[in-house]
Design a protein around this motif. Sequence first.
Motif, PDB file in Angstrom:
ATOM      1  N   UNK A 164     -67.371 -58.957 -11.202  1.00 24.77           N
ATOM      2  CA  UNK A 164     -68.171 -59.801 -10.319  1.00 24.77           C
ATOM      3  C   UNK A 164     -68.901 -60.937 -11.015  1.00 24.77           C
ATOM      4  N   UNK A 165     -69.112 -60.842 -12.309  1.00 22.17           N
ATOM      5  CA  UNK A 165     -69.796 -61.917 -13.037  1.00 22.17           C
ATOM      6  C   UNK A 165     -68.729 -62.788 -13.685  1.00 22.17           C
ATOM      7  N   UNK A 166     -68.777 -64.093 -13.361  1.00 24.59           N
ATOM      8  CA  UNK A 166     -67.699 -64.999 -13.764  1.00 24.59           C
ATOM      9  C   UNK A 166     -67.603 -65.175 -15.273  1.00 24.59           C
ATOM     10  N   UNK A 167     -68.706 -65.380 -15.950  1.00 21.91           N
ATOM     11  CA  UNK A 167     -68.675 -65.705 -17.373  1.00 21.91           C
ATOM     12  C   UNK A 167     -69.120 -64.527 -18.228  1.00 21.91           C
ATOM     13  N   UNK A 168     -68.342 -64.255 -19.248  1.00 24.31           N
ATOM     14  CA  UNK A 168     -68.720 -63.204 -20.188  1.00 24.31           C
ATOM     15  C   UNK A 168     -70.018 -63.519 -20.898  1.00 24.31           C
ATOM     16  N   UNK A 173     -81.895 -65.747 -12.788  1.00 25.51           N
ATOM     17  CA  UNK A 173     -82.213 -67.056 -13.366  1.00 25.51           C
ATOM     18  C   UNK A 173     -81.521 -67.237 -14.716  1.00 25.51           C
ATOM     19  N   UNK A 174     -81.474 -66.189 -15.510  1.00 24.49           N
ATOM     20  CA  UNK A 174     -80.795 -66.262 -16.806  1.00 24.49           C
ATOM     21  C   UNK A 174     -79.303 -66.535 -16.623  1.00 24.49           C
ATOM     22  N   UNK A 175     -78.674 -65.803 -15.711  1.00 17.83           N
ATOM     23  CA  UNK A 175     -77.244 -66.014 -15.451  1.00 17.83           C
ATOM     24  C   UNK A 175     -77.000 -67.426 -14.923  1.00 17.83           C
ATOM     25  N   UNK A 227     -60.833 -72.511 -10.983  1.00 23.68           N
ATOM     26  CA  UNK A 227     -60.953 -71.169 -11.550  1.00 23.68           C
ATOM     27  C   UNK A 227     -60.091 -71.046 -12.803  1.00 23.68           C
ATOM     28  N   UNK A 228     -58.846 -71.487 -12.710  1.00 28.04           N
ATOM     29  CA  UNK A 228     -57.926 -71.373 -13.840  1.00 28.04           C
ATOM     30  C   UNK A 228     -58.368 -72.267 -14.998  1.00 28.04           C
ATOM     31  N   UNK A 229     -58.749 -73.507 -14.709  1.00 32.63           N
ATOM     32  CA  UNK A 229     -59.105 -74.418 -15.802  1.00 32.63           C
ATOM     33  C   UNK A 229     -60.427 -74.028 -16.449  1.00 32.63           C
ATOM     34  N   UNK A 230     -61.385 -73.533 -15.673  1.00 31.37           N
ATOM     35  CA  UNK A 230     -62.658 -73.148 -16.270  1.00 31.37           C
ATOM     36  C   UNK A 230     -62.531 -71.862 -17.054  1.00 31.37           C
ATOM     37  N   UNK A 231     -61.702 -70.950 -16.601  1.00 28.50           N
ATOM     38  CA  UNK A 231     -61.477 -69.725 -17.368  1.00 28.50           C
ATOM     39  C   UNK A 231     -60.826 -70.069 -18.708  1.00 28.50           C
ATOM     40  N   UNK A 232     -59.883 -70.996 -18.689  1.00 29.34           N
ATOM     41  CA  UNK A 232     -59.207 -71.392 -19.924  1.00 29.34           C
ATOM     42  C   UNK A 232     -60.088 -72.191 -20.854  1.00 29.34           C
ATOM     43  N   UNK A 233     -61.154 -72.807 -20.315  1.00 23.18           N
ATOM     44  CA  UNK A 233     -61.992 -73.659 -21.152  1.00 23.18           C
ATOM     45  C   UNK A 233     -62.686 -72.875 -22.256  1.00 23.18           C
TER      46      UNK A 233
END
Length: 127
Positions: free
Chosen positions: A58-62, A83-85, A116-122
Motif C-alpha cells: 500500500x505504500x508507494x515508495x520504499x 506528514x513524514x510519508x 506508475x511505471x516510469x516513477x517506479x523505474x526512476x
Amino acid sequence: MSRIRRAFFAPHPDEAYRAGVRAMTPLAFAIAVWWLVTGVAMVGAGMTVPIAILLSLTVFAGSAQLATLPLLAVGAPMPVVYATALLVNLRFVIYALALRRDFAGVSVARRLFCMLVSLRGSRYGFR
C-alpha cells in the motif's frame, strides 16, 4: 525457447517492448533485495509479517516505508507518520511536472499507468 522463458517473454509485435522487458529483467534481483531489506526491517521493528506485506503493497515508495518505520515502532501519532510519508514522496510531484509535456494528449488511464511505471523505474536510474 523454454516454457518459463516463453511465459516471461511472451510474443509481442513490438520489438521495443521486448527490448524493454530484457533491459528490466536483471533489475528484478535488485528489486527483490529491496523488498527483502524493507520487509526484514519492518518485522525487526516489531510488525507482524502480514502487516509488513500490507505496508509494502500500500505504500508507494520504499523510502517512505523506511522513513516512517521508526515512527511506527515508537508509536508516534499517525498525523506525524502521514506528514513524514508525504514529505518523502513530494519528489514524485517534481517528477510529474518534469514529464507533463511528454504526456500531453494521452488518455488519463494511459498517463496513470505510464507514470506508475516510469516513477517506479526512476529509483533504479531509468527515465
